[in-house]
Design an enzyme around this catalytic site. Structure first.
Site, mmCIF file in Angstrom:
data_model
loop_
_atom_site.group_PDB
_atom_site.id
_atom_site.type_symbol
_atom_site.label_atom_id
_atom_site.label_comp_id
_atom_site.label_asym_id
_atom_site.label_seq_id
_atom_site.Cartn_x
_atom_site.Cartn_y
_atom_site.Cartn_z
ATOM 1 N N SER A 1 36.001 65.592 136.805
ATOM 2 C CA SER A 1 37.144 64.888 136.195
ATOM 3 C C SER A 1 36.632 63.863 135.179
ATOM 4 O O SER A 1 37.294 63.578 134.184
ATOM 5 C CB SER A 1 37.955 64.145 137.260
ATOM 6 N N LEU B 1 26.165 62.190 144.971
ATOM 7 C CA LEU B 1 27.196 63.209 145.222
ATOM 8 C C LEU B 1 28.150 63.345 144.040
ATOM 9 O O LEU B 1 28.789 64.384 143.873
ATOM 10 C CB LEU B 1 28.019 62.838 146.456
ATOM 11 N N ASP C 1 22.901 70.107 137.230
ATOM 12 C CA ASP C 1 22.681 68.930 136.381
ATOM 13 C C ASP C 1 21.413 69.113 135.538
ATOM 14 O O ASP C 1 20.464 69.770 135.975
ATOM 15 C CB ASP C 1 22.549 67.702 137.303
ATOM 16 N N GLY C 2 21.421 68.521 134.361
ATOM 17 C CA GLY C 2 20.207 68.484 133.539
ATOM 18 C C GLY C 2 20.235 69.377 132.306
ATOM 19 O O GLY C 2 19.218 69.504 131.629
ATOM 20 N N ASN C 3 21.400 69.935 131.979
ATOM 21 C CA ASN C 3 21.477 70.788 130.784
ATOM 22 C C ASN C 3 21.160 70.011 129.514
ATOM 23 O O ASN C 3 20.448 70.509 128.629
ATOM 24 C CB ASN C 3 22.888 71.368 130.623
ATOM 25 N N GLY C 4 21.696 68.790 129.449
ATOM 26 C CA GLY C 4 21.507 67.957 128.250
ATOM 27 C C GLY C 4 20.035 67.616 128.052
ATOM 28 O O GLY C 4 19.505 67.742 126.949
ATOM 29 N N ARG C 5 19.382 67.185 129.155
ATOM 30 C CA ARG C 5 17.965 66.811 129.057
ATOM 31 C C ARG C 5 17.093 68.012 128.713
ATOM 32 O O ARG C 5 16.140 67.922 127.958
ATOM 33 C CB ARG C 5 17.500 66.171 130.373
ATOM 34 N N TRP C 6 17.431 69.160 129.247
ATOM 35 C CA TRP C 6 16.678 70.396 128.980
ATOM 36 C C TRP C 6 16.730 70.700 127.477
ATOM 37 O O TRP C 6 15.698 71.019 126.853
ATOM 38 C CB TRP C 6 17.295 71.529 129.794
ATOM 39 N N LEU D 1 31.404 87.791 148.290
ATOM 40 C CA LEU D 1 31.128 86.355 148.104
ATOM 41 C C LEU D 1 32.360 85.701 147.475
ATOM 42 O O LEU D 1 32.997 86.302 146.616
ATOM 43 C CB LEU D 1 29.933 86.193 147.135
ATOM 44 N N HIS E 1 23.818 73.892 127.851
ATOM 45 C CA HIS E 1 24.929 74.474 128.628
ATOM 46 C C HIS E 1 24.911 75.999 128.539
ATOM 47 O O HIS E 1 25.140 76.700 129.528
ATOM 48 C CB HIS E 1 26.280 73.940 128.131
ATOM 49 N N ARG F 1 22.977 69.492 122.888
ATOM 50 C CA ARG F 1 23.296 69.594 124.321
ATOM 51 C C ARG F 1 23.917 70.950 124.680
ATOM 52 O O ARG F 1 23.649 71.512 125.728
ATOM 53 C CB ARG F 1 24.261 68.483 124.731
HETATM 54 C C1 FPP Z 1 25.342 69.063 133.669
HETATM 55 O O1 FPP Z 1 24.341 68.806 132.744
HETATM 56 C C2 FPP Z 1 26.118 70.257 133.330
HETATM 57 C C3 FPP Z 1 27.443 70.288 132.991
HETATM 58 C C4 FPP Z 1 28.290 69.074 132.936
HETATM 59 C C5 FPP Z 1 28.109 71.541 132.619
HETATM 60 C C6 FPP Z 1 27.811 72.716 133.494
HETATM 61 C C7 FPP Z 1 28.136 73.971 132.766
HETATM 62 C C8 FPP Z 1 27.408 75.106 132.796
HETATM 63 C C9 FPP Z 1 26.193 75.281 133.629
HETATM 64 C C10 FPP Z 1 27.775 76.230 131.942
HETATM 65 C C11 FPP Z 1 28.888 77.118 132.307
HETATM 66 C C12 FPP Z 1 29.266 77.280 133.703
HETATM 67 C C13 FPP Z 1 29.971 78.338 134.186
HETATM 68 C C14 FPP Z 1 30.414 78.327 135.605
HETATM 69 C C15 FPP Z 1 30.328 79.512 133.366
HETATM 70 P P1 FPP Z 1 24.431 67.490 131.860
HETATM 71 O O2 FPP Z 1 25.118 67.822 130.584
HETATM 72 O O3 FPP Z 1 25.056 66.400 132.649
HETATM 73 O O4 FPP Z 1 22.895 67.221 131.612
HETATM 74 P P2 FPP Z 1 22.187 65.815 131.450
HETATM 75 O O5 FPP Z 1 22.398 65.069 132.727
HETATM 76 O O6 FPP Z 1 20.761 66.203 131.234
HETATM 77 O O7 FPP Z 1 22.778 65.138 130.257
#
Ligand code: FPP
Length: 238
Positions: A64, A193, A18-23, A129, A35, A31
């Site tokens: 989902s 969760l 979690d946190g890709n968007g905020r990063w 793995l 990712h 966003r």
């Molecule tokens: C959550 O951050 C992240 C996701 C919904 C997407 C996860 C995808 C990846 C890490 C990239 C590809 C993965 C693979 C397995 C190849 P968010 O967008 O909810 O961030 P935020 O809460 O800061 O908005």
């Protein structure tokens, strides 16, 4: 570095990335930039898990509920999955890693579904793995689809309901024969969760970190494992 053979290494680790968007926002970027950088963190997590002797690593890539995001973000994520599968499949295979995509694939494009099948087939006999990538996954969906499979087996006279144990039921879940989740990590400071592995994580130890997913490193993973090893697990006993 701890050694897996002598110390208690979690057999099954699950991560809510979690946190890709905020990063990305912190960097003044879109966003999807977050990712893209999240993929590098995935590689880091896989490398560490393999090195430590974790047996199963399950990553929450797309829930989902994520279909509710703007169409542009969803299609960019799909493209990213496709590219990651194309680029990483040989590396995974070379490292003896078995890849499984768990979730309802029916909403994915035919091209993506075929690619998934191809990579799963390529890596199906690998043993270092098991890497489960949860995509269009929901814990309730998983339990429901398992119940439906059991109902079909019952209908076909293959099982007698009185004898069905929790262990039997578990085999119908998409994680199949994976051991239960020992350690569940969530990044970015959220402590939920979010419908991930509801059955499988019943007794999981939870580890939350403020680190945003693109900044996740082997060191952060290691910190979570050390923390796990210091916990006393009682599984409801005293
Ligand atoms: C959550 O951050 C992240 C996701 C919904 C997407 C996860 C995808 C990846 C890490 C990239 C590809 C993965 C693979 C397995 C190849 P968010 O967008 O909810 O961030 P935020 O809460 O800061 O908005």
């Amino acid at each position: 570095m701890l050694q897996n053979k002598t110390l208690n290494v979690p057999q099954h680790v699950a991560i809510i990335m979690d946190g890709n968007g905020r990063w990305a926002k912190q960097k003044g970027r879109m966003r999807i930039f977050g990712h893209k950088n999240g993929v590098r963190a995935v590689q880091e997590a896989v490398r560490y898990a393999t090195k430590m002797g974790v047996r199963v690593l399950t990553l929450y890539a797309f829930s989902s509920e994520n279909w509710n995001r703007p169409a542009k973000e969803v299609s960019a994520l799909m493209l990213l999955f496709m590219q990651a599968l194309e680029k990483q499949s040989h590396e995974l295979h070379k490292n003896n890693i078995r890849l499984k995509i768990i979730g309802d694939r029916s909403r994915f494009s035919e091209k993506l579904q075929n690619k998934i099948k191809q990579v799963e087939k390529l890596t199906e006999n690998n043993t270092a793995l098991v890497l489960n990538v949860a995509a269009n996954y929901g814990g309730r969906w998983d339990i429901l689809q398992a119940a439906k499979k059991l109902a079909i087996a019952y209908d076909g006279g293959e099982v007698a309901l009185d004898n069905v144990t929790e262990d039997d039921f578990q085999k119908y879940l998409v994680t199949e024969n994976a051991p239960p989740v020992d350690l569940l990590i969530r990044t970015s400071g959220e402590q939920r969760l979010s419908n991930f592995l509801l059955w499988q994580a019943a007794y999981a130890e939870l580890f939350f970190t403020d680190v945003l997913w693109p900044d996740f490193t082997e060191q952060v993973f290691h910190q979570a494992v050390i923390n796990f090893q210091q916990r006393e697990r009682r599984f409801g006993g005293s």
